[in-house]
Structures are given as structure tokens and as C-alpha cells.
Design a protein around this motif. Structure first.
Motif, PDB file in Angstrom:
ATOM      1  N   ASN B 299     -12.157  10.809  -2.932  1.00  0.00           N
ATOM      2  CA  ASN B 299     -13.409  10.329  -3.527  1.00  0.00           C
ATOM      3  C   ASN B 299     -13.720   8.935  -2.963  1.00  0.00           C
ATOM      4  N   PRO B 300     -14.904   8.719  -2.389  1.00  0.00           N
ATOM      5  CA  PRO B 300     -15.202   7.399  -1.820  1.00  0.00           C
ATOM      6  C   PRO B 300     -15.265   6.277  -2.859  1.00  0.00           C
ATOM      7  N   VAL B 301     -15.537   6.640  -4.103  1.00  0.00           N
ATOM      8  CA  VAL B 301     -15.511   5.619  -5.160  1.00  0.00           C
ATOM      9  C   VAL B 301     -14.110   5.607  -5.755  1.00  0.00           C
ATOM     10  N   HIS B 302     -13.330   4.638  -5.321  1.00  0.00           N
ATOM     11  CA  HIS B 302     -11.914   4.659  -5.688  1.00  0.00           C
ATOM     12  C   HIS B 302     -11.363   3.239  -5.661  1.00  0.00           C
ATOM     13  N   GLY B 303     -10.471   2.951  -6.593  1.00  0.00           N
ATOM     14  CA  GLY B 303      -9.805   1.660  -6.579  1.00  0.00           C
ATOM     15  C   GLY B 303      -8.819   1.584  -5.431  1.00  0.00           C
ATOM     16  N   ALA B 304      -8.404   0.366  -5.090  1.00  0.00           N
ATOM     17  CA  ALA B 304      -7.528   0.175  -3.934  1.00  0.00           C
ATOM     18  C   ALA B 304      -6.069   0.394  -4.323  1.00  0.00           C
ATOM     19  N   ILE B 305      -5.792   1.599  -4.780  1.00  0.00           N
ATOM     20  CA  ILE B 305      -4.456   1.989  -5.229  1.00  0.00           C
ATOM     21  C   ILE B 305      -4.104   3.324  -4.573  1.00  0.00           C
ATOM     22  N   VAL B 306      -2.914   3.409  -3.997  1.00  0.00           N
ATOM     23  CA  VAL B 306      -2.428   4.683  -3.454  1.00  0.00           C
ATOM     24  C   VAL B 306      -1.029   4.891  -4.015  1.00  0.00           C
ATOM     25  N   THR B 307      -0.873   5.977  -4.776  1.00  0.00           N
ATOM     26  CA  THR B 307       0.395   6.247  -5.453  1.00  0.00           C
ATOM     27  C   THR B 307       0.942   7.588  -4.967  1.00  0.00           C
ATOM     28  N   PHE B 308       2.227   7.628  -4.719  1.00  0.00           N
ATOM     29  CA  PHE B 308       2.799   8.845  -4.127  1.00  0.00           C
ATOM     30  C   PHE B 308       4.292   8.922  -4.392  1.00  0.00           C
ATOM     31  N   ASN B 309       4.853  10.065  -4.033  1.00  0.00           N
ATOM     32  CA  ASN B 309       6.307  10.232  -3.994  1.00  0.00           C
ATOM     33  C   ASN B 309       6.703  10.830  -2.656  1.00  0.00           C
ATOM     34  N   ILE B 310       7.915  10.551  -2.245  1.00  0.00           N
ATOM     35  CA  ILE B 310       8.473  11.164  -1.031  1.00  0.00           C
ATOM     36  C   ILE B 310       9.476  12.209  -1.488  1.00  0.00           C
ATOM     37  N   ILE B 328       9.033  -5.148   1.464  1.00  0.00           N
ATOM     38  CA  ILE B 328       7.720  -4.670   1.005  1.00  0.00           C
ATOM     39  C   ILE B 328       7.786  -4.477  -0.511  1.00  0.00           C
ATOM     40  N   CYS B 329       6.883  -5.124  -1.217  1.00  0.00           N
ATOM     41  CA  CYS B 329       6.892  -5.116  -2.686  1.00  0.00           C
ATOM     42  C   CYS B 329       5.931  -4.047  -3.204  1.00  0.00           C
ATOM     43  N   THR B 330       6.473  -3.081  -3.944  1.00  0.00           N
ATOM     44  CA  THR B 330       5.648  -2.036  -4.552  1.00  0.00           C
ATOM     45  C   THR B 330       6.107  -1.843  -5.985  1.00  0.00           C
ATOM     46  N   ARG B 331       5.421  -0.985  -6.685  1.00  0.00           N
ATOM     47  CA  ARG B 331       5.798  -0.742  -8.084  1.00  0.00           C
ATOM     48  C   ARG B 331       6.151   0.722  -8.291  1.00  0.00           C
ATOM     49  N   GLY B 345       3.484  15.509 -14.022  1.00  0.00           N
ATOM     50  CA  GLY B 345       4.865  15.993 -14.093  1.00  0.00           C
ATOM     51  C   GLY B 345       5.847  15.037 -13.453  1.00  0.00           C
ATOM     52  N   THR B 346       5.533  13.752 -13.482  1.00  0.00           N
ATOM     53  CA  THR B 346       6.389  12.747 -12.825  1.00  0.00           C
ATOM     54  C   THR B 346       7.097  11.846 -13.848  1.00  0.00           C
ATOM     55  N   GLU B 347       7.313  12.396 -15.044  1.00  0.00           N
ATOM     56  CA  GLU B 347       7.957  11.557 -16.071  1.00  0.00           C
ATOM     57  C   GLU B 347       9.323  11.062 -15.605  1.00  0.00           C
ATOM     58  N   ARG B 348      10.095  11.919 -14.926  1.00  0.00           N
ATOM     59  CA  ARG B 348      11.449  11.518 -14.512  1.00  0.00           C
ATOM     60  C   ARG B 348      11.439  10.806 -13.160  1.00  0.00           C
ATOM     61  N   GLN B 349      10.618  11.289 -12.256  1.00  0.00           N
ATOM     62  CA  GLN B 349      10.625  10.727 -10.896  1.00  0.00           C
ATOM     63  C   GLN B 349       9.838   9.421 -10.822  1.00  0.00           C
ATOM     64  N   GLY B 350       8.856   9.293 -11.701  1.00  0.00           N
ATOM     65  CA  GLY B 350       7.937   8.160 -11.556  1.00  0.00           C
ATOM     66  C   GLY B 350       7.143   8.327 -10.277  1.00  0.00           C
ATOM     67  N   ALA B 351       6.598   7.253  -9.763  1.00  0.00           N
ATOM     68  CA  ALA B 351       5.851   7.314  -8.501  1.00  0.00           C
ATOM     69  C   ALA B 351       5.825   5.904  -7.908  1.00  0.00           C
ATOM     70  N   VAL B 352       5.610   5.866  -6.597  1.00  0.00           N
ATOM     71  CA  VAL B 352       5.564   4.570  -5.896  1.00  0.00           C
ATOM     72  C   VAL B 352       4.100   4.172  -5.742  1.00  0.00           C
ATOM     73  N   ARG B 353       3.769   3.002  -6.245  1.00  0.00           N
ATOM     74  CA  ARG B 353       2.364   2.565  -6.178  1.00  0.00           C
ATOM     75  C   ARG B 353       2.207   1.422  -5.168  1.00  0.00           C
ATOM     76  N   PHE B 354       1.301   1.639  -4.236  1.00  0.00           N
ATOM     77  CA  PHE B 354       0.836   0.562  -3.360  1.00  0.00           C
ATOM     78  C   PHE B 354      -0.543   0.138  -3.870  1.00  0.00           C
ATOM     79  N   SER B 355      -0.740  -1.130  -4.044  1.00  0.00           N
ATOM     80  CA  SER B 355      -2.077  -1.607  -4.444  1.00  0.00           C
ATOM     81  C   SER B 355      -2.463  -2.773  -3.535  1.00  0.00           C
TER      82      SER B 355
END
Lengths: 78, 378
Positions: B299-310, B328-331, B345-355
Motif C-alpha cells: 500500500n503506498p500509504v504506509h508508515g516507515a516501518i517494515v516488520t518481518f521474521n526470518i 544495527i539497532c532494531t526492535r 500468529g507471532t506470539e512466541r516468535q515475535g517479529a523484527v521491526r525496522f523503523s
């Protein structure tokens, strides 16, 4: 102590109102300054706008035109 | 160090912010507590900051801005000061705990919650929101931009719904203030809750509420106000109504400086620059099969946040490796947004957030991309 003079004192319900008054008066070169609220007007603390009593009508007209809010306007010796 | 945690707090501040704080500490007295030069210097600066914030949020008057420590405090004041037992409230699964926990407290006291679920991309349904209003719906409380996905809610549409159903609209602008336009009148928002240290680029310990004229909020705190000292009650007039105790004038001085910067630089420009960096980051990684992204990133209207898991790696491990090996500092983790992670469904894994911030360079983003490529392919 300096000699008291007949003064026109505007009190306010919030500091923000007092700051709005000062801000507007500075821009339009309306006479006066912020003073501590004289106890003759209210026992509580707060800020007030002081001006010579002769300026009262001019200031009231200015405040109306700028939609500046005040709680009370009194003429006292200060 | 490469810092990509701007959704948590802005690390780099505009020139002048730190100096403004230092100057204030050395020169400003207690605003609203006197009329000597030091006190008035503080009062004047605070008033100017209110004016700047009122302009930013499309409010008519400076008195509509009440300062708090942060968004959490602002949200608690708005939610607990406007909603009562028996009221119905609509909120969403996108929310941060600063919205959810005050609402859960009120639920225990007899308020009724409707929590709108999100789809697989973390989006709410406006149709479902429309259908959720009841006769006793007191308010919609929701975020503007998700702190997990960066998804953006259509606040004008929500504001319109609230008007039609005569409900209040309390907006959590933690992730959007200073980046996305918010106009209290045009968007029909009743209360905007904001923090000073994220998109507004000011110091931590600053934040506040922008309250529509005529909206009454019961104060959460009572105490010193600098006026009406012999009254037994907190004054009714805004902003004193919501500002018991000494304000963080030193922090607000920093916010004053950052707001000046935002005015000059322009929030539209900031948003475009941040989105460009976040989009580049996403585009460089989207073809990696082992990465799972969260959110409506196309979506072109989006905050500058990219969250993912490997793969199925613990997000804490990925974040830690990024920190230890690449500085590199991420959350990682749940980002204080439990329902968003339940959705994915990421309650256990969480996710890595780049902002991202407009202060980043493309070169810094490329370095981050290379680091993630290394982690995946080594």
C-alpha cells in the motif's frame, strides 16, 4: 516602595489565557505587562495583566476584537 | 551504530533540540508559577509550543493543547476521563497496550468493548466498524499508524462515522504525529493523543493531548495549577484542567525547537523521504523466500516501518545478531501490541521491526539490507 497608582487589572482563568494576552498585546503594542495577581482581587495565585487605568477602554476593545478571554477586570490602586 | 528503531524513539534530533533543553535547564523557572523573568521565560516558551502544536493539529486555540509525559499518559487521561461504566467503546486489534490496558481496566468496571479484528495483512474493516456502533457507543479509540506494521488507518473515514453516530473519536497519534497530516476539524477527531519524542523529534518525557473545544475530560490528576489556589477542585478550564503539577518545561523547550524544524522542513517531505527508504528496504528483501513480512507493505500509504521474521528464528536472536555483529539497532518481540501479534500468529516468535527516519541515508539502508542477506545466506 513605589507609590501606588490607579491601575486596570485583568485576571485570567488560566496561565495560557494570560500568555495569549501578553502575546497579542506585544504584537499590537498595547500597553501593560504581566504581574502576579494582586490579593485585593483574589486570594488565589495566578497571573494578571496590568495597565494604567486610563487604558482600560482601549484594552477592553482590543481584547474583544482579538477574542481574548479574561476572568475579571478591576480598577485598583497597585 | 546504525539505529533503525525510530518507532520506539527518535535517536537523532534536529540541530538545536539538545541546546534548547540545556538552555532551558540553565535559565527557565517554573512556568505558570510566577511573574519574574525566569518564570515568564518558561511560560512564554510553553505558550508558543502550544500554539505550534495547535497549528500542526488544526486546532483553533493554544488552550486546546495539554501537555503530558508521553502518549500513554495522554491516552489514559482521555480514555479514563471520557468513558464510564455502561459505555460501549470500539477499538481495534492494531492497538498498543497504551490503548488496550486502560480499556481493559474500564471493561472490568462495566464498559463494553468491541475489538475489531484485522485481516491477514493487519488491516481493519471499515464496514465492520460501521456495523459495530450501538446506541450507547461512547467512543472509537484507535491508532492512526500501527507500531507493528506501519499500516495507516483512514482517520477521516473513522471521524465521519463517529460524527454520524455521535461518538467521540480518540486518536492515538503516537506513530503519526510529525509524519502524517492530522487535522482536528477536517478529520473530525475529538482528542489527539501524541508523544513528543517520536515523529515530533523532541525529547522523551514530552507529549500531550489536543482536545476539541467543548469536549469535557475528567482529570486523571489533581494538584498545583498556579491559579485558584484556595479552590478545593482542579480548575475546569483547559489546559489547566489536565495539567496538575509542574510541566516538563525543559523537555518542552526541546519540543519547541523540534517543532520549528518540522515547520521549516515540512512533514510531507519527511514522510516522502522516510517512505522512500522503507520501500527500498522492503523491495530489496521481498524476494527472499525465508522472510515473512507483516502488514500491507504494498500500500503506498504506509508508515516507515517494515516488520518481518526470518524463517522460524526467534526475533530476539535475529535482532541480537544484527546488534552484536553489525551494530544495527532494531526492535524484536511483541512491540506492546499483543493483538497484532495474535493476528499474525507471532506470539512466541515475535517479529523484527525496522523503523526509518528521514535522517537515514540510502547507504545506511543498503548496509542493513546486506546484513540481513548475510544472516539468511551464510
Amino acid at each position: 516602595m513605589r507609590k501606588k497608582e490607579l491601575s486596570c487589572i485583568f485576571s485570567f482563568e488560566t496561565t495560557t489565557q494570560a500568555m495569549a494576552m501578553e502575546n497579542a498585546c506585544k504584537k499590537k503594542q498595547i500597553p501593560g505587562r504581566i504581574i502576579p495577581l494582586p490579593k485585593e482581587i483574589s486570594a488565589g495565585c495566578g497571573l494578571a495583566w496590568w495597565a494604567p487605568a486610563k487604558e482600560k477602554e482601549r484594552i477592553l476593545a482590543f481584547m474583544a476584537s482579538e477574542q481574548l478571554v479574561y476572568e475579571q477586570c478591576d480598577e485598583i490602586l497597585f | 551504530m546504525l539505529y533503525f528503531d525510530y518507532a520506539a524513539t527518535s535517536l537523532r534530533k534536529p540541530d538545536g533540540v539538545a541546546k534548547a533543553v540545556a538552555d532551558a535547564i540553565l535559565s527557565m523557572g517554573n512556568g505558570a508559577r510566577g511573574t519574574h523573568a525566569a518564570s515568564l521565560a518558561s511560560s512564554r516558551m510553553i505558550y508558543e509550543t502550544r500554539e505550534m502544536l495547535a497549528r500542526l493539529f488544526g486546532a483553533k486555540e493554544a488552550c486546546q493543547i495539554a501537555f503530558t509525559m508521553n502518549s500513554t499518559m495522554a491516552l489514559n487521561i482521555a480514555i479514563k476521563g471520557m468513558i464510564q461504566p455502561g459505555d460501549h467503546v470500539i477499538t481495534t486489534a492494531m492497538e498498543h497496550n497504551s490503548v488496550l490496558r486502560p480499556l481493559y481496566e474500564l471493561e472490568k468496571q462495566g464498559a463494553v468493548l468491541t475489538i475489531l479484528p484485522c485481516d491477514a495483512l493487519g488491516r481493519i474493516s471499515y464496514k465492520e466498524m460501521e456495523e459495530s456502533f450501538r446506541e450507547n457507543t461512547k467512543a472509537v479509540v484507535c491508532t492512526h499508524v500501527s507500531n507493528v506494521t506501519g499500516n495507516v488507518n483512514d482517520i477521516r473515514r473513522i471521524g465521519q462515522m463517529c460524527r454520524e453516530h455521535q461518538a467521540y473519536f480518540i486518536l492515538d497519534a503516537s506513530q503519526s504525529a510529525g509524519t502524517f497530516p492530522i487535522h482536528m476539524q477536517e478529520d473530525q477527531v475529538d482528542v489527539i493523543c501524541f508523544t513528543g519524542h517520536k515523529g515530533l523529534l523532541g525529547p522523551q518525557g514530552t507529549g500531550g493531548l489536543c482536545v476539541k473545544k467543548g469536549v469535557a475530560i475528567r482529570p486523571l490528576l489533581s494538584g498545583g495549577s498556579g491559579i485558584h489556589s484556595f479552590s478545593k477542585e482542579q480548575p475546569e478550564q483547559m489546559p489547566t484542567r489536565l495539567e496538575a503539577g509542574t510541566l516538563n518545561a525543559h523537555g518542552i523547550a526541546g519540543l519547541h525547537a523540534s517543532l520549528q524544524y518540522l515547520q521549516e522542513y515540512g512533514i510531507d517531505r519527511i514522510r516522502e523521504e522516510e517512505q522512500k527508504l522503507a520501500s527500498y528496504f522492503y523491495e530489496q528483501l521481498r524476494k527472499e523466500e525465508s522472510i515473512t513480512f507483516y502488514g500491507d507493505l504494498d500500500n503506498p500509504v504506509h508508515g516507515a516501518i517494515v516488520t518481518f521474521n526470518i524463517g522460524d528464528y526467534d526475533s530476539a536472536q535475529v535482532s541480537d545478531e544484527l546488534a552484536q555483529r553489525f551494530s544495527i539497532c532494531t526492535r524484536p518481540g511483541a512491540h506492546c501490541a499483543p493483538l497484532m501479534h495474535e493476528t499474525f500468529g507471532t506470539e512466541r516468535q515475535g517479529a523484527v521491526r525496522f523503523s526509518f527516519s528521514h535522517f537515514h541515508t540510502m547507504e545506511e539502508v543498503r548496509t542493513a539490507v546486506e546484513a540481513i542477506h548475510t544472516l539468511i545466506h551464510e
